[in-house]
Motif scaffolding. Structure first.
Motif, PDB file in Angstrom:
ATOM      1  N   PHE A 282       0.835  -1.203   0.000  1.00  0.00           N
ATOM      2  CA  PHE A 282       0.000   0.000   0.000  1.00  0.00           C
ATOM      3  C   PHE A 282       0.870   1.253   0.000  1.00  0.00           C
ATOM      4  N   LEU A 283       1.880   1.292   0.877  1.00  0.00           N
ATOM      5  CA  LEU A 283       2.740   2.475   0.964  1.00  0.00           C
ATOM      6  C   LEU A 283       3.532   2.674  -0.319  1.00  0.00           C
ATOM      7  N   CYS A 284       4.040   1.597  -0.900  1.00  0.00           N
ATOM      8  CA  CYS A 284       4.788   1.719  -2.158  1.00  0.00           C
ATOM      9  C   CYS A 284       3.903   2.256  -3.280  1.00  0.00           C
ATOM     10  N   GLU A 285       2.682   1.741  -3.358  1.00  0.00           N
ATOM     11  CA  GLU A 285       1.758   2.205  -4.387  1.00  0.00           C
ATOM     12  C   GLU A 285       1.405   3.687  -4.196  1.00  0.00           C
ATOM     13  N   ARG A 286       1.158   4.085  -2.954  1.00  0.00           N
ATOM     14  CA  ARG A 286       0.817   5.488  -2.682  1.00  0.00           C
ATOM     15  C   ARG A 286       2.011   6.395  -2.954  1.00  0.00           C
TER      16      ARG A 286
ATOM     17  N   ARG B 179      11.796   8.024  -1.082  1.00  0.00           N
ATOM     18  CA  ARG B 179      12.128   7.622   0.289  1.00  0.00           C
ATOM     19  C   ARG B 179      12.694   8.797   1.071  1.00  0.00           C
ATOM     20  N   ARG B 180      13.518   9.603   0.429  1.00  0.00           N
ATOM     21  CA  ARG B 180      14.157  10.727   1.133  1.00  0.00           C
ATOM     22  C   ARG B 180      13.155  11.802   1.555  1.00  0.00           C
ATOM     23  N   ASP B 181      11.949  11.793   0.974  1.00  0.00           N
ATOM     24  CA  ASP B 181      10.927  12.786   1.317  1.00  0.00           C
ATOM     25  C   ASP B 181      10.118  12.397   2.554  1.00  0.00           C
ATOM     26  N   ILE B 182      10.231  11.172   3.001  1.00  0.00           N
ATOM     27  CA  ILE B 182       9.420  10.666   4.122  1.00  0.00           C
ATOM     28  C   ILE B 182       9.609  11.489   5.400  1.00  0.00           C
TER      29      ILE B 182
ATOM     30  N   ASN C 113      14.443  14.230  13.487  1.00  0.00           N
ATOM     31  CA  ASN C 113      15.688  13.541  13.138  1.00  0.00           C
ATOM     32  C   ASN C 113      15.419  12.690  11.896  1.00  0.00           C
ATOM     33  N   PRO C 114      15.799  13.181  10.730  1.00  0.00           N
ATOM     34  CA  PRO C 114      15.483  12.473   9.482  1.00  0.00           C
ATOM     35  C   PRO C 114      16.090  11.078   9.387  1.00  0.00           C
ATOM     36  N   ASN C 115      17.331  10.909   9.868  1.00  0.00           N
ATOM     37  CA  ASN C 115      17.972   9.596   9.780  1.00  0.00           C
ATOM     38  C   ASN C 115      17.227   8.553  10.599  1.00  0.00           C
ATOM     39  N   THR C 116      16.842   8.915  11.809  1.00  0.00           N
ATOM     40  CA  THR C 116      16.090   7.988  12.651  1.00  0.00           C
ATOM     41  C   THR C 116      14.751   7.648  12.013  1.00  0.00           C
ATOM     42  N   MET C 117      14.093   8.631  11.452  1.00  0.00           N
ATOM     43  CA  MET C 117      12.809   8.376  10.802  1.00  0.00           C
ATOM     44  C   MET C 117      12.978   7.438   9.613  1.00  0.00           C
TER      45      MET C 117
ATOM     46  N   ALA D 122       4.503   2.379  17.072  1.00  0.00           N
ATOM     47  CA  ALA D 122       3.150   2.946  17.021  1.00  0.00           C
ATOM     48  C   ALA D 122       3.159   4.414  16.613  1.00  0.00           C
ATOM     49  N   SER D 123       4.174   5.166  17.012  1.00  0.00           N
ATOM     50  CA  SER D 123       4.206   6.589  16.667  1.00  0.00           C
ATOM     51  C   SER D 123       4.403   6.781  15.157  1.00  0.00           C
ATOM     52  N   LEU D 124       5.198   5.933  14.534  1.00  0.00           N
ATOM     53  CA  LEU D 124       5.378   6.017  13.081  1.00  0.00           C
ATOM     54  C   LEU D 124       4.078   5.661  12.365  1.00  0.00           C
ATOM     55  N   LEU D 125       3.392   4.632  12.830  1.00  0.00           N
ATOM     56  CA  LEU D 125       2.116   4.259  12.217  1.00  0.00           C
ATOM     57  C   LEU D 125       1.089   5.380  12.368  1.00  0.00           C
ATOM     58  N   ALA D 126       1.071   6.024  13.532  1.00  0.00           N
ATOM     59  CA  ALA D 126       0.146   7.139  13.746  1.00  0.00           C
ATOM     60  C   ALA D 126       0.504   8.315  12.835  1.00  0.00           C
ATOM     61  N   ALA D 127       1.785   8.590  12.665  1.00  0.00           N
ATOM     62  CA  ALA D 127       2.209   9.682  11.785  1.00  0.00           C
ATOM     63  C   ALA D 127       1.861   9.355  10.333  1.00  0.00           C
ATOM     64  N   LEU D 128       2.031   8.119   9.935  1.00  0.00           N
ATOM     65  CA  LEU D 128       1.672   7.724   8.567  1.00  0.00           C
ATOM     66  C   LEU D 128       0.167   7.833   8.338  1.00  0.00           C
ATOM     67  N   ARG D 129      -0.611   7.478   9.359  1.00  0.00           N
ATOM     68  CA  ARG D 129      -2.069   7.516   9.237  1.00  0.00           C
ATOM     69  C   ARG D 129      -2.563   8.941   8.973  1.00  0.00           C
ATOM     70  N   THR D 130      -1.885   9.930   9.545  1.00  0.00           N
ATOM     71  CA  THR D 130      -2.314  11.323   9.373  1.00  0.00           C
ATOM     72  C   THR D 130      -1.581  12.026   8.230  1.00  0.00           C
ATOM     73  N   SER D 131      -0.665  11.355   7.562  1.00  0.00           N
ATOM     74  CA  SER D 131       0.108  11.993   6.491  1.00  0.00           C
ATOM     75  C   SER D 131      -0.648  11.949   5.174  1.00  0.00           C
ATOM     76  N   VAL D 132      -0.028  12.540   4.168  1.00  0.00           N
ATOM     77  CA  VAL D 132      -0.616  12.570   2.837  1.00  0.00           C
ATOM     78  C   VAL D 132      -0.629  11.173   2.210  1.00  0.00           C
ATOM     79  N   LEU D 133       0.243  10.289   2.673  1.00  0.00           N
ATOM     80  CA  LEU D 133       0.275   8.923   2.140  1.00  0.00           C
ATOM     81  C   LEU D 133      -1.026   8.175   2.407  1.00  0.00           C
ATOM     82  N   ALA D 134      -1.602   8.406   3.559  1.00  0.00           N
ATOM     83  CA  ALA D 134      -2.869   7.759   3.914  1.00  0.00           C
ATOM     84  C   ALA D 134      -3.891   8.839   4.212  1.00  0.00           C
TER      85      ALA D 134
END
Length: 133
Positions: free
Chosen positions: A6-10, A18-21, A29-33, A48-60
């Motif tokens: 799903f993420l690759c398709e979006r 990848r560098r835009d994430i 901290n971009p490297n940690t992310m 869980a924090s990454l999943l929550a951030a992805l849920r609210t991002s433009v990707l999802a």
């Protein structure tokens, strides 16, 4: 994995690399992310924090929130199924490798006559624990 697909398709649909994430997820901290995102793409679902951030991002985004949640739950279900299958395989391997044995405890700590130990070895006269008498 469903979530990774799903993420690759979006990302492909939106032209996100990848560098835009880190910028999309407002990472301090971009490297940690990127490390955490790479771990997620390899199947690690423990952040869980990454999943929550992805849920609210433009990707999802709002129109893809249901698809994101469906992909997330499908991935978690698949990981549970894989873990259960792995556990079954380990148990089957352990059952295949099991060799039945008997542990014999003798009445005496020092055998009489002692020359019997010389003939038969010390193995038959060993104890499992000094507390057991």
């Amino acid at each position: 994995m469903h979530l990774q697909r799903f993420l690759c398709e979006r990302m492909a649909a939106l032209g996100i690399r990848r560098r835009d994430i880190p910028r999309l997820l407002n990472a301090t901290n971009p490297n940690t992310m990127l490390h955490r995102f790479d771990a997620l793409m390899r199947g690690s679902m423990d952040n869980a924090s990454l999943l929550a951030a992805l849920r609210t991002s433009v990707l999802a985004g709002e129109e893809y929130a249901a698809s994101f949640d469906a992909a997330l739950s499908a991935t978690e279900h698949q990981q549970r199924v894989d873990a259960e299958e792995g556990e079954r395989m380990r148990e089957m391997q352990a059952r295949r490798d099991f060799v039945p044995h008997v542990w014999v405890e003798h009445e005496r700590r020092v055998p009489e006559p002692i020359f019997v130990v010389v003939w038969f070895g010390v193995e038959p006269y060993k104890y499992s624990s000094p507390l057991i008498s």
